[in-house]
Motif scaffolding. Structure first.
Motif, PDB file in Angstrom:
ATOM      1  N   PHE A 305      -7.310  10.081   2.985  1.00  0.00           N
ATOM      2  CA  PHE A 305      -6.377   9.960   1.864  1.00  0.00           C
ATOM      3  C   PHE A 305      -6.921  10.641   0.613  1.00  0.00           C
ATOM      4  O   PHE A 305      -6.742  10.179  -0.505  1.00  0.00           O
ATOM      5  N   GLY A 306      -7.659  11.694   0.806  1.00  0.00           N
ATOM      6  CA  GLY A 306      -8.175  12.405  -0.351  1.00  0.00           C
ATOM      7  C   GLY A 306      -9.419  11.777  -0.940  1.00  0.00           C
ATOM      8  O   GLY A 306      -9.900  12.210  -1.975  1.00  0.00           O
ATOM      9  N   LEU A 307      -9.936  10.730  -0.307  1.00  0.00           N
ATOM     10  CA  LEU A 307     -11.155  10.096  -0.820  1.00  0.00           C
ATOM     11  C   LEU A 307     -12.343  10.553   0.014  1.00  0.00           C
ATOM     12  O   LEU A 307     -12.270  10.616   1.234  1.00  0.00           O
ATOM     13  N   GLN A 311     -16.740   7.886  -1.938  1.00  0.00           N
ATOM     14  CA  GLN A 311     -15.654   7.191  -2.641  1.00  0.00           C
ATOM     15  C   GLN A 311     -15.056   6.104  -1.758  1.00  0.00           C
ATOM     16  O   GLN A 311     -14.711   5.023  -2.222  1.00  0.00           O
ATOM     17  N   LEU A 312     -14.957   6.436  -0.462  1.00  0.00           N
ATOM     18  CA  LEU A 312     -14.414   5.465   0.468  1.00  0.00           C
ATOM     19  C   LEU A 312     -15.337   4.244   0.567  1.00  0.00           C
ATOM     20  O   LEU A 312     -14.887   3.095   0.643  1.00  0.00           O
ATOM     21  N   VAL A 314     -17.314   3.148  -1.801  1.00  0.00           N
ATOM     22  CA  VAL A 314     -17.146   2.361  -3.039  1.00  0.00           C
ATOM     23  C   VAL A 314     -15.864   1.547  -2.965  1.00  0.00           C
ATOM     24  O   VAL A 314     -15.825   0.359  -3.298  1.00  0.00           O
ATOM     25  N   THR A 315     -14.807   2.218  -2.482  1.00  0.00           N
ATOM     26  CA  THR A 315     -13.530   1.507  -2.350  1.00  0.00           C
ATOM     27  C   THR A 315     -13.679   0.326  -1.398  1.00  0.00           C
ATOM     28  O   THR A 315     -13.191  -0.787  -1.653  1.00  0.00           O
ATOM     29  N   LEU A 318     -15.631  -2.454  -3.085  1.00  0.00           N
ATOM     30  CA  LEU A 318     -14.805  -3.190  -4.060  1.00  0.00           C
ATOM     31  C   LEU A 318     -13.812  -4.098  -3.346  1.00  0.00           C
ATOM     32  O   LEU A 318     -13.600  -5.250  -3.742  1.00  0.00           O
TER      33      LEU A 318
ATOM     34  N   ASP B 136     -13.917  10.619 -12.766  1.00  0.00           N
ATOM     35  CA  ASP B 136     -14.263  10.724 -11.351  1.00  0.00           C
ATOM     36  C   ASP B 136     -14.436   9.368 -10.665  1.00  0.00           C
ATOM     37  O   ASP B 136     -13.848   9.137  -9.602  1.00  0.00           O
ATOM     38  N   ARG B 139     -11.141   7.702 -10.130  1.00  0.00           N
ATOM     39  CA  ARG B 139     -10.263   8.267  -9.113  1.00  0.00           C
ATOM     40  C   ARG B 139     -10.313   7.461  -7.828  1.00  0.00           C
ATOM     41  O   ARG B 139      -9.333   7.382  -7.094  1.00  0.00           O
ATOM     42  N   VAL B 140     -11.482   6.872  -7.558  1.00  0.00           N
ATOM     43  CA  VAL B 140     -11.658   6.136  -6.306  1.00  0.00           C
ATOM     44  C   VAL B 140     -10.654   5.010  -6.186  1.00  0.00           C
ATOM     45  O   VAL B 140     -10.095   4.767  -5.122  1.00  0.00           O
ATOM     46  N   ILE B 141     -10.437   4.316  -7.283  1.00  0.00           N
ATOM     47  CA  ILE B 141      -9.561   3.142  -7.213  1.00  0.00           C
ATOM     48  C   ILE B 141      -8.267   3.370  -7.984  1.00  0.00           C
ATOM     49  O   ILE B 141      -7.636   2.437  -8.448  1.00  0.00           O
ATOM     50  N   ARG B 145      -3.719   8.307  -7.626  1.00  0.00           N
ATOM     51  CA  ARG B 145      -4.390   9.289  -6.782  1.00  0.00           C
ATOM     52  C   ARG B 145      -4.000   9.085  -5.321  1.00  0.00           C
ATOM     53  O   ARG B 145      -3.748  10.050  -4.590  1.00  0.00           O
ATOM     54  N   TRP B 146      -3.939   7.813  -4.921  1.00  0.00           N
ATOM     55  CA  TRP B 146      -3.543   7.540  -3.535  1.00  0.00           C
ATOM     56  C   TRP B 146      -2.133   8.088  -3.288  1.00  0.00           C
ATOM     57  O   TRP B 146      -1.877   8.709  -2.274  1.00  0.00           O
ATOM     58  N   SER B 149      -2.166  11.878  -3.002  1.00  0.00           N
ATOM     59  CA  SER B 149      -2.705  12.344  -1.720  1.00  0.00           C
ATOM     60  C   SER B 149      -1.708  12.108  -0.598  1.00  0.00           C
ATOM     61  O   SER B 149      -1.526  12.945   0.286  1.00  0.00           O
TER      62      SER B 149
END
Lengths: 476, 468
Positions: A305-307, A311-312, A314-315, A318, B136, B139-141, B145-146, B149
């Motif tokens: 999904f563009g991550l 980043q994934l 970290v997501t 969280l 930056d 952007r992760v959360i 952005r989701w 994409s």
């Protein structure tokens, strides 16, 4: 043809550059120009208009083919100077359907209708007495006339031409249809106004509007160059690549794609700038933009999904922390936030390790992600300056190029050459700042407008001052 | 704004394809439209021009992209609502043993989104160059952005690389991202509030606060009163008093519990806190994002080379050169004459056309003198030309004609050749020699011009010679 406006018939011997002069003044690269005599067989009217209102017209005419016979016929008709224009009109009437005098009728007709005369000779070739036939015929018309000494080759016979032409024409000017710059062209237009007082005002208006148009063209060129620079400085190529593929091969492939994209965009920009100056059919030769692998920013990531993978993670952490935190809350804090901590670790590790599997998961026929390789943008410090230098040089060549000149434009600037040494420091700094913003990855319309304004200022300078530098080709 | 965005997308796409339209046609068309458009902001002029252009609807994609954006907004709002509802259900969970911890509740439901909002605002006001470092991690959360994409991957709509395939559209992309995020978060708070309200109405909730620190209740009261300041004067019931704060402190080892009714009094404070510090900033941010998005959309129609050029065509007088239909160069007809090398002999006749060469120069073309030479010119009458030719008639069956190679052959010269045939007959070999006295040799292109012109005569006894 509207004879209420100043009209100028461009007449002369065949192959002396009549069509070249028309092409240059009318900014029309479609005017047929050929070394073959008789290329122009019909009088062609080119009307200059401002908002549809005609200001003046140029008539491209065929060359004289039988001037001796024509003059003999005229002389046989009258001895009186006052009857000479009438004799010309009578010649056209008499020979309107005579295939032997098609060219003469075509070139004389606009003169009888009231056009001024622009008599074109080639000053690079010697004067010959046969030209007196033509000059005398034109004298018979009684129309205001100017002689233009066009310089087609390398010879110089201007002096003998001026002596001869001065006897028949009130104004004699040297005009190089191939190489005259904009100021010389407008100066010539103003000189047309000297032929007749009534023609001065519309011609002056035409000149003023042409000067405004030139300024607008420069602005539009700057806008186009700014747009191209922003795209070239921010563009990158991304692709999902095989899990265990040849990374170097993929990088090379994407690098080529990036370079091709930049070259294509630069060519497109060149074409658009040429179009702004009405060079629709301009051939172009250009050295290729050089980009080394070391100049490219390259990254490789798993993406879902563009991550990216990190980043994934970290997501995931969280999300895990949130879920674990919910458990903590359910326990009224008795778990001492262990839930959130464990959730974060589990989520993060899952996100990190599971990204590959997740990426390969197909939903509705598409994978959610994959190993993504990104090449670009170009990070070489001098890259923006090289692109800008090439665009500047190209714009200069195109803007100064006459429409009669059909050879290719050559844009060649070595990447180690700094064209910007010749511009004021303040402008160089402003350009540097604009280029840095343009390279930022997120340029907006303000970046574009500032860059465009600075490039407009740059285009006001002349890169030809660097002609002596062998690294730059400005001649075409 | 949806219509504006759809138009912006369509206009920018259309202008790109319009680049292939003939430049003069574009100038005429747009200037004609421009004269009917009143002065105003650039984007309004562009929209007025677009209305006049009226392209076929089926060729446009703006509406489709806007519809996808709408769908994305809806999906984000729904996901946000579900997440908010789930979070609220978990955070408000009360089993009757311990009251819901106010600090944990507000920290998770309000504090965390508030920190995210603050980071977003910080990123917006940071000077250029430092934004990326803040953006930056966000952007992760970032739900926006989701959505971007997803749109790109599933529908091929490249929203952020640019709604209009233009890098300079990043202002639009940034505000679209922020707008998406607000949609998601508003949905989130809506979910939280719905669940919270339902739990308040249909269950008995008890709230409390707890700390290990030896904190006086007055400190906590100060904090909470500070939080309640925005609504204190018009909703005093939602401001906790000292008694309630003191009564709500709980220790897990302490079995003495305050009555649930008392602890339930917090609900109005909790809901107001969520609304004022959670929902309201997001609503304000959504309004700002919507306004900025609208501005950014307008700016798509105000700047850029295509727009600049369009405005130029609309507003400034059209400077045009109306050119006639083109004429192609005439095709060469006939068979080009044979090429040969000039040989001047004593008995050949020489005709010098239009003073192509002087007698002295002629002498240099051969070792000895040429006895039969006639200077013949275009400006002479046909009768005079005939007399010259008769003077040459006694010579060998070969006549050399010297001409100026740099001058193209006129029809008058071809007439002269015809005259030669009339006078000397068709058996005489004519050798036309284009000379260039300014050079050592005539230029090849000039010789070709002569060859092609003489080819029209289709004369087998006509040769073109070169002389060095």
């Amino acid at each position: 043809m509207n004879q209420r406006i100043p009209t100028f018939a461009v007449v002369g011997h065949p192959n002396k550059g009549k069509s070249s002069i028309v092409a240059t003044l009318a900014e029309d690269d479609e005017v047929a120009i050929s070394a073959t005599p008789g290329t122009t067989r019909k009088a062609m009217v080119h009307t200059f208009s401002i908002d549809g209102e005609a200001q003046y017209a140029l008539v491209d005419t065929p060359g004289f083919q039988r001037p001796g016979e024509l003059l003999a016929w005229l002389r046989s008709r009258t001895d009186s100077a006052s009857d000479r224009p009438g004799a010309i009109a009578a010649f056209i009437r008499t020979h309107a359907d005579d295939p032997r005098f098609v060219d003469e009728c075509e070139l004389l007709r606009p003169l009888v209708a009231g056009a001024g005369i622009l008599y074109v000779v080639d000053g690079a070739k010697p004067y010959g007495p046969e030209y007196e036939l033509e000059m005398e015929i034109l004298q018979w018309t009684g129309r205001p006339r100017m002689a233009l000494i066009n310089m087609i080759g390398s010879g110089d016979h201007q002096a003998s031409w001026k002596r001869a032409l001065g006897q028949y024409f009130a104004i004699v000017r040297v005009f190089d249809a191939m190489h005259s710059d904009f100021d010389k062209r407008t100066s010539l237009l103003r000189a047309f106004g000297e032929l007749d007082e009534q023609w001065r005002a519309p011609l002056e208006r035409a000149v003023v509007e042409l000067e405004r148009e030139r300024s607008r063209r420069r602005q539009r060129s700057a806008a186009e160059i700014a747009d191209c620079l922003i795209e070239c400085l921010t563009h990158c190529e991304r692709d999902t690549v095989a899990d265990k593929g040849d990374t170097e091969n993929d990088k090379a492939r994407l690098s080529r794609r990036l370079l091709n994209h930049i070259r294509k965009r630069e060519r497109q920009s060149f074409e658009r700038v040429a179009g702004i100056y009405r060079h629709e059919r301009l051939a172009r030769e250009s050295t290729e933009t050089e980009i080394l692998d070391a100049d490219l920013f390259t990254s490789e990531n798993w993406e879902v999904f563009g991550l990216s993978q990190s980043q994934l993670a970290v997501t995931g952490a969280l999300s895990g922390a949130a879920a674990g935190g919910g458990v903590d809350l359910l326990l009224g804090g008795a778990s001492l936030l262990l839930g959130a901590g464990i959730g974060a670790i589990v989520g993060g590790v899952t996100g990190w390790l599971g990204s590959g599997e997740l990426a390969r998961t197909r939903v509705l026929g598409n994978t959610l992600g994959g190993r993504v390789l990104q090449v670009g943008p170009v990070k070489a410090v001098n890259f923006p300056w090289v692109l800008l230098g090439r665009a500047w040089l190209h714009q200069h060549l195109v803007s100064e190029r006459n429409h009669a000149y059909r050879d290719a434009v050559i844009v060649a600037v070595r990447s180690d050459t700094n064209l910007m040494d010749s511009i004021p420091d303040a402008l160089r700094r402003a350009l540097g700042d604009s280029l840095r913003r343009a390279s930022s990855g997120a340029p907006d319309d303000q970046t574009y407008q500032k860059l465009s304004a600075n490039i407009d200022a740059l285009l006001g300078h002349d890169p030809a001052t660097l002609d002596h530098d062998p690294a730059i080709t400005t001649a075409d | 704004m949806r219509a504006l965005l759809a138009s912006a997308i369509d206009i920018l796409d259309w202008l790109e394809s319009d680049a292939t339209t003939d430049a003069r046609d574009r100038v005429d068309r747009d200037r004609r439209i421009g004269k009917t458009i009143v002065q105003g902001p650039r984007y309004k002029q562009v929209l007025a021009w677009w209305a006049a252009i009226a392209p076929p609807e089926d060729s446009l994609s703006g509406e489709r992209i806007v519809a996808l954006l709408g769908l994305s907004n809806g999906v984000l709002a729904l996901i946000g609502t579900l997440l908010g509802a789930s979070m609220a259900a978990a955070v408000f969970s009360y089993q009757g043993d311990y009251p819901v911890n106010l600090f944990a509740l507000l920290g998770i439901l309000v504090g965390l989104p508030l920190v995210m909002l603050a980071a977003s605002l910080l990123a917006l006001v940071l000077p250029f160059g430092q934004r990326a470092s803040v953006f930056d991690p966000l952007r992760v959360i970032n739900p926006g952005r989701w959505a971007g994409s997803w749109l790109e991957r599933q529908h091929g709509v490249s929203l952020f690389a640019s709604v209009s395939k233009r890098a300079r559209a990043s202002r639009f992309a940034r505000w679209q991202l922020i707008a998406f995020s607000q949609t998601f978060t508003i949905g989130y708070f809506a979910g939280v509030l719905i669940i919270a309200f339902m739990l308040v109405v249909f269950t008995d909730l008890a709230f409390g606060w707890s700390t290990t620190l030896k904190t006086d209740a007055t400190v906590v009261q100060g904090i909470l009163k500070g939080i309640a300041t925005p609504w204190a004067h018009w909703m005093p019931a939602a401001v906790p008093d000292e008694t309630l704060i003191e009564a709500s402190r709980f220790y897990r080892l302490d079995e003495t519990a305050t009555s649930s009714a008392t602890l339930g009094q917090w609900w109005s404070f909790v809901l107001m806190t969520i609304m004022v510090y959670g929902l309201a900033p997001r609503l304000i941010m959504a309004l700002i994002a919507s306004w900025q998005l609208n501005r950014a959309t307008r700016r798509l129609l105000e700047a850029g080379p295509e727009i600049d050029a369009l405005i130029d065509r609309l507003r400034t007088p059209a400077v045009t050169f109306e050119s006639p239909d083109r004429q192609d160069a005439p095709a060469t007809t006939g068979k080009p004459p044979l090429a040969t090398v000039l040989e001047l002999t004593d008995d050949c006749g020489v005709a010098i056309w239009n003073e192509a060469v002087t007698s002295e120069a002629l002498g240099r073309l051969r070792s000895g003198p040429v006895t039969r030479v006639e200077f013949i010119a275009e400006w002479e009458s046909a009768q005079a030309q005939r007399e010259h030719l008769r003077a040459l008639a006694a010579s060998d069956h070969r006549l050399v004609i010297l001409t100026k190679g740099w001058e193209p052959p006129l029809l008058a010269f071809l007439d002269f050749i015809s005259l030669i045939r009339e006078e000397l007959g068709h058996d005489v070999v004519l050798v036309v020699v284009p000379l260039d006295t300014t050079r050592t040799e005539v230029r090849p292109e000039d010789r070709e011009v002569w060859s092609n012109a003489l080819a029209r005569l289709d004369d087998a006894n006509l040769l073109v010679a070169s002389a060095v």
